[in-house]
Design an enzyme around this catalytic site. Structure first.
Site, short mmCIF file in Angstrom:
data_model
loop_
_atom_site.label_atom_id
_atom_site.label_comp_id
_atom_site.label_asym_id
_atom_site.label_seq_id
_atom_site.Cartn_x
_atom_site.Cartn_y
_atom_site.Cartn_z
N GLY A 56 6.44 -18.61 25.70
CA GLY A 56 6.26 -19.92 25.15
C GLY A 56 5.09 -21.26 25.19
O GLY A 56 5.06 -21.01 26.79
N CYS A 83 7.36 -15.01 32.05
CA CYS A 83 6.55 -16.29 31.35
C CYS A 83 7.63 -18.04 31.01
O CYS A 83 7.58 -18.12 32.61
CB CYS A 83 5.06 -15.85 30.43
N TYR A 84 7.17 -18.03 30.94
CA TYR A 84 7.70 -19.56 30.48
C TYR A 84 9.64 -19.51 30.48
O TYR A 84 10.59 -20.28 31.10
CB TYR A 84 8.09 -19.77 28.71
N HIS A 170 2.53 -11.09 31.34
CA HIS A 170 3.21 -10.34 30.14
C HIS A 170 3.15 -8.72 29.92
O HIS A 170 2.39 -8.45 29.97
CB HIS A 170 2.57 -10.86 28.73
N GLU A 172 4.50 -6.63 27.55
CA GLU A 172 4.29 -6.72 26.41
C GLU A 172 3.26 -6.39 25.64
O GLU A 172 2.66 -5.45 25.00
CB GLU A 172 5.28 -7.19 25.56
N GLY A 225 7.42 0.15 -6.78
CA GLY A 225 7.04 0.53 -6.89
C GLY A 225 6.37 0.88 -5.25
O GLY A 225 5.72 2.21 -4.38
N GLY A 226 6.52 -0.19 -4.10
CA GLY A 226 5.34 -0.62 -3.21
C GLY A 226 6.35 0.09 -2.48
O GLY A 226 7.81 0.86 -2.14
N VAL A 227 6.18 0.62 -1.18
CA VAL A 227 6.94 0.99 -0.16
C VAL A 227 8.35 0.68 0.52
O VAL A 227 9.55 1.32 0.17
CB VAL A 227 6.15 0.68 1.58
N ASP A 228 8.18 -1.34 0.97
CA ASP A 228 9.76 -1.33 0.74
C ASP A 228 10.36 -1.58 -0.49
O ASP A 228 12.12 -0.84 0.42
CB ASP A 228 9.40 -3.42 1.13
N SER A 229 10.10 -1.94 -1.60
CA SER A 229 11.49 -2.13 -2.50
C SER A 229 11.92 -0.05 -2.43
O SER A 229 12.85 0.28 -3.56
CB SER A 229 11.31 -2.05 -3.64
N SER A 230 11.07 0.41 -2.74
CA SER A 230 11.36 2.31 -3.06
C SER A 230 11.92 2.72 -1.71
O SER A 230 13.34 3.22 -1.71
CB SER A 230 10.32 3.14 -2.84
N LYS A 370 7.23 -2.70 9.63
CA LYS A 370 7.00 -1.72 8.25
C LYS A 370 6.72 -0.06 8.92
O LYS A 370 7.62 1.10 8.18
CB LYS A 370 5.95 -1.95 8.06
#
Ligand code: XMP
Length: 514
Positions: A56, A83-84, A170, A172, A225-230, A370
């Site tokens: 942080g 770290c923090y 870190h 990550e 018709g996009g990825v998420d809603s499909s 995603k």
């Protein structure tokens, strides 16, 4: 998903918290981020396999520095402070942190010693990424040092008895090449996870949860018709079958064949009850004469809500509205400023809740990144062309036809855009690049075609590389490809006699032109 297989990340405002979650999930262990203000009692109930205290920007000595419930350290759940998170652990358990010593930022060489399970299979000297001002100067009782660097006496510490670990660097970020190994060690050797989380187990768990939550009720979902809603539609359909109805609004601002394709995939192939509303004329009427970008966006947004709500209210007994909200939409709102619960950002592409219907919100993808959403779609049998679709703005071609949106201009753009997409696919580049599309510029310039002078419009090609749409760089597409696209557009699309290539990045430009 088994509860005790979860690694929870307490967020102290680090820009890397999302990355930690990603790294853990790469090990097939479910991980999600919660506010640092979560109580020990809540954590005890959640019973995660392990807890990570993130980094942080604050100093532990700063007024209002974010703290966590000290009882967390007595739960008996393994803890890794980064770290923090390590400094807070030290301070809370009776050690000392030295204030604002010379800031250490960048690559450092780490030497580990002893037989800490965290460093198993990691070379004795390894490169790590440091980014800190304060540092631990005395470790709490029961702890021992497990690593140091030239500038940092306590680069890693642990109390194996209580299973509490701290690292100053870190793990990550990519600049700590063995970081993935270290997180793997924490999850498997310290927290005893088995690594059984994958998209198949997600689908199973989520199916059960959707069934439990909806309890026989009906659900509607705005399909764009996009990825998420499909993917949300496919998942919900998998879970509750015909209790899901999708509403697909054709706003007249879609790309060529898009409406037909969505109906084909969802209505015909998946047999999901689909309410198709062709509102193209209404949108075009409302947009007539409007040139100002914000005004256009508002009209498109409001008209969408109007049409969607009307379509929704024609369905009876609906109790739930589903949305394809994904994890990055949620994460930003897990704030350390006293708001532990996630506030979901309003989704661009979905209408407002019809107030009279009192619908409850259902967001089955709200824990996924995603690429995970895409994998769920793949496993549920959605075609690759849909899963790998590039982002497409809610207002559609309405913001890619500059100035007034007319049926004629839209057609010119549709035809040019189809050529761009085709040629990008032929070149094997379409799915490798964040976005590539055409923009219609209502600028007339002079040309010669055969023996005739022309006075026609311009199409701009926009191709950008990006991680998240927040910043972007223009793509150096091969000249031959640009040449081919340009020739085909001018030859095949009536109304265009000039093609230009947008070579600006974001910032200072935006990806879309309006
Ligand atoms: P800009 O133009 O702001 O776009 O650089 C960043 C990313 O967001 C997409 N975009 C939208 N997506 N509704 C959406 O769902 C919108 O209104 C919208 N406007 C822009 C854009 O395509 C790019 O990927």
């Amino acid at each position: 998903m088994q509860k005790n297989e979860t690694i929870l990340i307490l967020d102290f405002g680090s820009q890397y918290s999302q990355l930690i979650a990603r790294r853990i999930r790469e090990n097939h262990i479910y991980s999600h981020i919660v506010s640092c203000r979560i109580s020990a009692e809540e954590l005890r109930k959640e019973a995660p396999a392990g807890i990570i205290l993130s980094g942080g920007p604050a100093s532990v000595y700063q007024e209002n520095a974010p703290k966590c419930d000290p009882a967390i350290f007595r739960l008996g759940i393994p803890i890794l402070g980064i770290c923090y998170g390590m400094q807070l652990t030290t301070l809370t358990l009776g050690g000392e942190v030295k204030r604002g010593a010379a800031r250490e930022y960048g690559k450092a060489l780490l030497h580990h010693e002893g037989d800490s399970p965290l460093f198993a299979h990691i070379p004795e000297t390894a490169q790590v990424w440091m980014s800190h001002g304060d540092k631990v100067s005395r470790i709490p009782e029961g702890f021992r040092r497990t690593a140091f660097s030239d500038n940092t006496e306590f680069a890693a510490i642990e109390d194996p008895e209580r299973r509490i670990y701290g690292i100053q660097f870190h793990p990550e970020v990519v600049h700590t090449p063995q970081g993935k190994e270290l997180l793997h060690n924490f999850c498997f050797s310290v927290c005893h996870c088995s690594g059984s989380w994958n998209m198949q187990s997600f689908i199973e768990a989520s199916t059960e949860e959707i069934r439990r939550k909806t309890d026989g009720g009906k659900v509607i979902l705005g399909l764009s018709g996009g990825v998420d809603s499909s993917v949300a539609a496919a998942l919900l359909h998998h879970a509750i079958g015909d209790r899901l109805t999708c509403i697909f609004v054709n706003n007249g601002l879609l790309r060529k064949n898009e409406a037909a394709r969505v109906q084909q995939i969802f209505g015909d192939a998946f047999r999901i009850p689909l309410k198709y509303v062709d509102a193209s004329d209404l949108f075009l009427q409302k947009l007539a004469g409007v040139c100002e970008p914000e005004a256009k966006r508002k009209i498109i947004g409001n008209t969408f809500i109007e049409v969607f709500d009307k379509a929704a209210s024609e369905l009876t007994d609906v109790q739930f509205l589903a949305q394809g909200t994904t994890y990055p939409d949620v994460i930003e709102s897990i704030s350390i400023d006293g708001n532990p619960s996630a506030v979901i950002k309003s989704h661009h592409n979905v209408g407002g809740l019809p107030a009279t219907m009192h619908l409850k919100l259902l967001e089955p993808l709200s824990h996924l990144f995603k690429d995970e959403v895409r994998e769920v779609g793949r496993q549920l049998g959605l075609p690759e062309e849909l899963i790998m679709r590039q982002p497409f703005p809610g207002p559609g071609l309405g913001v890619r036809v500059l100035g007034e949106v007319t049926g004629e201009n839209l057609n010119v753009l549709r035809n040019a855009d189809t050529i761009i997409v085709d040629e990008m696919k032929n070149a094997g580049l379409y799915y490798k690049i964040w976005q590539t599309f055409g923009v219609f510029l209502p600028v007339r310039s002079v040309g010669v075609m055969g023996d005739e002078r022309t006075y026609d419009n311009v199409i701009a090609i926009r191709s950008v590389e990006s991680q998240d749409g927040m910043t972007a760089d223009w793509v150096r597409l091969p000249y031959e490809l640009l040449d081919k696209i340009s020739r085909r557009i001018v030859n095949e699309v009536h109304g265009v006699n000039r093609v230009v290539y947008d070579i600006t990045s974001k910032p200072p430009s935006t990806i879309e032109w309006e």
